[in-house]
Design an enzyme around this catalytic site. Structure first.
Site, PDB file in Angstrom:
ATOM      1  N   HIS A 150       1.778   4.460  -3.021  1.00 36.16           N
ATOM      2  CA  HIS A 150       1.929   5.913  -2.871  1.00 36.16           C
ATOM      3  C   HIS A 150       3.297   6.352  -3.390  1.00 36.16           C
ATOM      4  O   HIS A 150       3.411   7.316  -4.148  1.00 36.16           O
ATOM      5  CB  HIS A 150       1.833   6.329  -1.396  1.00 36.16           C
ATOM      6  CG  HIS A 150       0.484   6.188  -0.783  1.00 36.16           C
ATOM      7  ND1 HIS A 150      -0.608   6.904  -1.200  1.00 36.16           N
ATOM      8  CD2 HIS A 150       0.056   5.421   0.257  1.00 36.16           C
ATOM      9  CE1 HIS A 150      -1.655   6.587  -0.445  1.00 36.16           C
ATOM     10  NE2 HIS A 150      -1.277   5.685   0.439  1.00 36.16           N
TER      11      HIS A 150
ATOM     12  N   HIS B 210       0.844  -1.203   0.000  1.00 36.57           N
ATOM     13  CA  HIS B 210       0.000   0.000   0.000  1.00 36.57           C
ATOM     14  C   HIS B 210       0.876   1.249   0.000  1.00 36.57           C
ATOM     15  O   HIS B 210       0.682   2.152  -0.818  1.00 36.57           O
ATOM     16  CB  HIS B 210      -0.911  -0.015   1.234  1.00 36.57           C
ATOM     17  CG  HIS B 210      -1.755   1.202   1.388  1.00 36.57           C
ATOM     18  ND1 HIS B 210      -3.096   1.206   1.121  1.00 36.57           N
ATOM     19  CD2 HIS B 210      -1.454   2.471   1.769  1.00 36.57           C
ATOM     20  CE1 HIS B 210      -3.581   2.422   1.342  1.00 36.57           C
ATOM     21  NE2 HIS B 210      -2.592   3.214   1.743  1.00 36.57           N
ATOM     22  N   GLU B 211       1.853   1.297   0.895  1.00 36.06           N
ATOM     23  CA  GLU B 211       2.723   2.477   0.978  1.00 36.06           C
ATOM     24  C   GLU B 211       3.595   2.607  -0.267  1.00 36.06           C
ATOM     25  O   GLU B 211       3.877   3.717  -0.722  1.00 36.06           O
ATOM     26  CB  GLU B 211       3.577   2.428   2.242  1.00 36.06           C
ATOM     27  CG  GLU B 211       2.777   2.462   3.533  1.00 36.06           C
ATOM     28  CD  GLU B 211       1.760   3.582   3.600  1.00 36.06           C
ATOM     29  OE1 GLU B 211       2.063   4.709   3.152  1.00 36.06           O
ATOM     30  OE2 GLU B 211       0.644   3.345   4.099  1.00 36.06           O
TER      31      GLU B 211
END
Length: 147
Positions: free
Chosen positions: A68, A64-65
């Site tokens: 980004h 998820h990170e």
């Protein structure tokens, strides 16, 4: 293997792109699995998520990170609301939301010795300093919920 090396390994395996910055543990994080900092490109991760939910869930948080991270440096939409982010997250099987902790925070109960009014608090009260707000009587801890 340290955290930065692990994040780089996940990045190479799942995104086929290197992670060129640093990753850190941040024990102050409470409800989130991690954070991406666009200003300098580093990532912070919540160590409690790894300890409580295990390696596989933590790997999905890292993905998820990294969504980004990679989208930001490609100049695409890297925020949760952006379609680019949602597509990439689904493609790499990252977590959309951080899992909720199963541990409940304990509460501490106090009772006024004069009027009997009860107070429920999550943090301790200095009984030498604080008194009942109704009658100014002394407070006493009556029980503490288990963590």
């Amino acid at each position: 293997m340290n955290l930065t090396d692990y994040v780089n390994e996940v990045s190479l395996e799942d995104f086929a792109k290197p992670f060129k910055h640093h990753a850190y543990w941040n024990k102050r994080l409470r409800t989130t699995g991690g954070r991406f900092f666009p200003k300098d490109g580093h990532l912070d991760f919540n160590p409690k998520m790894f300890q409580e939910f295990g390696q596989e869930t933590f790997r999905r948080i890292v993905r998820h990170e990294l969504c980004h991270y990679h989208l930001y440096f490609e100049g695409k939409g890297y925020q949760h609301k952006d379609l680019d982010f949602k597509r990439l997250l689904k493609e790499v099987d990252g977590l959309r939301y951080a899992p909720r902790s199963t541990k409940e925070r304990g509460s501490i109960n106090y009772r006024c010795q004069k009027c009997g009014h009860c107070y429920k608090r999550q943090r301790r009260i200095n009984l030498q300093k604080y008194v009942c707000s109704f009658c100014r009587g002394h407070l006493k801890e009556i029980n503490q919920s288990k963590d």
